[in-house]
Write an enzyme that holds these catalytic residues in place. Structure first.
Site, PDB file in Angstrom:
ATOM      1  CG  MET A  91      37.257  34.808  39.307  1.00  0.00           C
ATOM      2  SD  MET A  91      37.342  35.989  39.704  1.00  0.00           S
ATOM      3  CE  MET A  91      38.673  35.897  37.904  1.00  0.00           C
ATOM      4  CG  ASN A 108      34.693  43.426  42.723  1.00  0.00           C
ATOM      5  OD1 ASN A 108      34.853  42.155  43.008  1.00  0.00           O
ATOM      6  ND2 ASN A 108      34.965  43.686  41.063  1.00  0.00           N
ATOM      7  CG  HIS A 110      39.726  44.837  39.618  1.00  0.00           C
ATOM      8  ND1 HIS A 110      39.160  44.748  39.322  1.00  0.00           N
ATOM      9  CD2 HIS A 110      40.453  46.223  38.651  1.00  0.00           C
ATOM     10  CE1 HIS A 110      39.368  44.910  37.820  1.00  0.00           C
ATOM     11  NE2 HIS A 110      40.981  44.708  37.349  1.00  0.00           N
ATOM     12  CB  ALA A 174      47.810  46.781  49.096  1.00  0.00           C
ATOM     13  CD  GLU A 175      43.370  42.567  45.834  1.00  0.00           C
ATOM     14  OE1 GLU A 175      42.602  42.778  45.081  1.00  0.00           O
ATOM     15  OE2 GLU A 175      42.925  41.026  46.730  1.00  0.00           O
TER      16      GLU A 175
END
Ligand code: GRF
Length: 193
Positions: A91, A108, A110, A174-175
Site C-alpha cells: 500500500m 501488481n 489490482h 479470483a486473485e
C-alpha cells in the site's frame, strides 16, 4: 532455471501466500527469494516465518520522504537479486525513480478490471455504478498508478444484493488463481489447465 521472485506486502498477504503455494509445484519455474513488508505487524509475515522464507521489514514510518523509503527498499531488494517483484497488497506509492530502476520486473495485482477503477474503494465504486461484473487485473507497474500494461484479468459477477465485503471475498478468490497464472506466464511457461 527458476526465476527469483520477491513479493512486497503491507497486510494480510493472502496473494503472497497464494503465489508462494503455487511456486511449490515442481514444474513452476520460479521461487520466492524475499518477502518484504513495509509494516512490521503485517499478517503475511507470519506465513513467511512459518514457511521458513526469507523476509524483511522496511518500515516506511522511519523515513522522512518517499524517496528515502524507496532507496531503503531498493537496498533491501538488491541482495535478493529478484527477476520479478510482485506487489501484493503493497500500500505504498512507489517513486518514478524506484520504478525505473526495476522496469520490466515490477508487477501488481489490482481489484478491478483496469482501466476501470484505478486507486482505492474499487468494490464500492463498482456497486455504486450498478456494474454487473468486476474482477481483478495483474499488470506491469509504471510510474502512473495502476496504468501499466495488462498481463491478465479475471472476471467476477456482481450479484443482486452484493455488499462490498461479499464482492471483496469473491474477487480475492479470483486473485488467488490469477496472480500465480500470470506469474507463470511472465516467467515463460504456460499454465497447465
Ligand atoms: C488485494 O485485493 C489486491 O488486489 C490489492 O490489495 C489486496 C491485498 O490483499 N492490491 P492480500 O494482502 O493479498 O490479502
Amino acid at each position: 532455471m527458476s526465476a527469483r521472485v520477491a513479493i512486497l506486502i503491507s497486510g494480510r498477504g493472502s496473494n503472497m501466500s497464494a503465489l508462494c503455494e503455487a511456486m511449490k509445484a515442481d514444474d513452476f519455474p520460479a521461487k520466492p527469494v524475499l518477502i518484504l513488508s513495509n509494516r512490521p505487524g503485517a499478517g503475511g509475515l507470519e506465513y513467511a516465518k512459518a514457511e521458513g522464507l526469507p523476509f524483511a521489514v522496511v518500515d516506511h514510518t522511519g523515513f522522512e520522504s518517499r524517496a528515502a523509503f524507496d532507496a531503503a527498499l531498493h537496498h533491501a531488494l538488491m541482495p535478493a537479486q529478484p527477476d520479478i517483484i510482485c506487489l501484493a497488497g503493497f500500500m505504498r506509492l512507489l517513486t518514478p525513480g524506484f520504478v525505473e530502476k526495476w522496469t520490466g520486473k515490477l508487477v501488481n495485482i489490482h481489484p478491478s478490471l483496469l482501466p476501470k477503477y484505478p486507486g482505492l474503494n474499487t468494490y464500492q465504486r463498482a456497486l455504486h455504478a450498478g456494474d454487473t461484473e468486476t474482477g481483478c487485473t495483474v499488470h506491469h507497474v509504471v510510474p502512473e498508478m495502476d496504468a501499466g500494461e495488462i498481463i491478465g484479468q479475471a472476471r467476477v459477477p456482481i450479484r443482486q444484493g452484493d455488499t462490498a465485503e461479499m464482492l471483496e471475498t469473491r474477487v480475492r478468490e479470483a486473485e488467488h488463481a490469477l496472480y500465480p497464472a500470470c506469474l507463470r506466464k511472465l516467467v515463460g511457461q504456460s499454465s497447465p489447465d
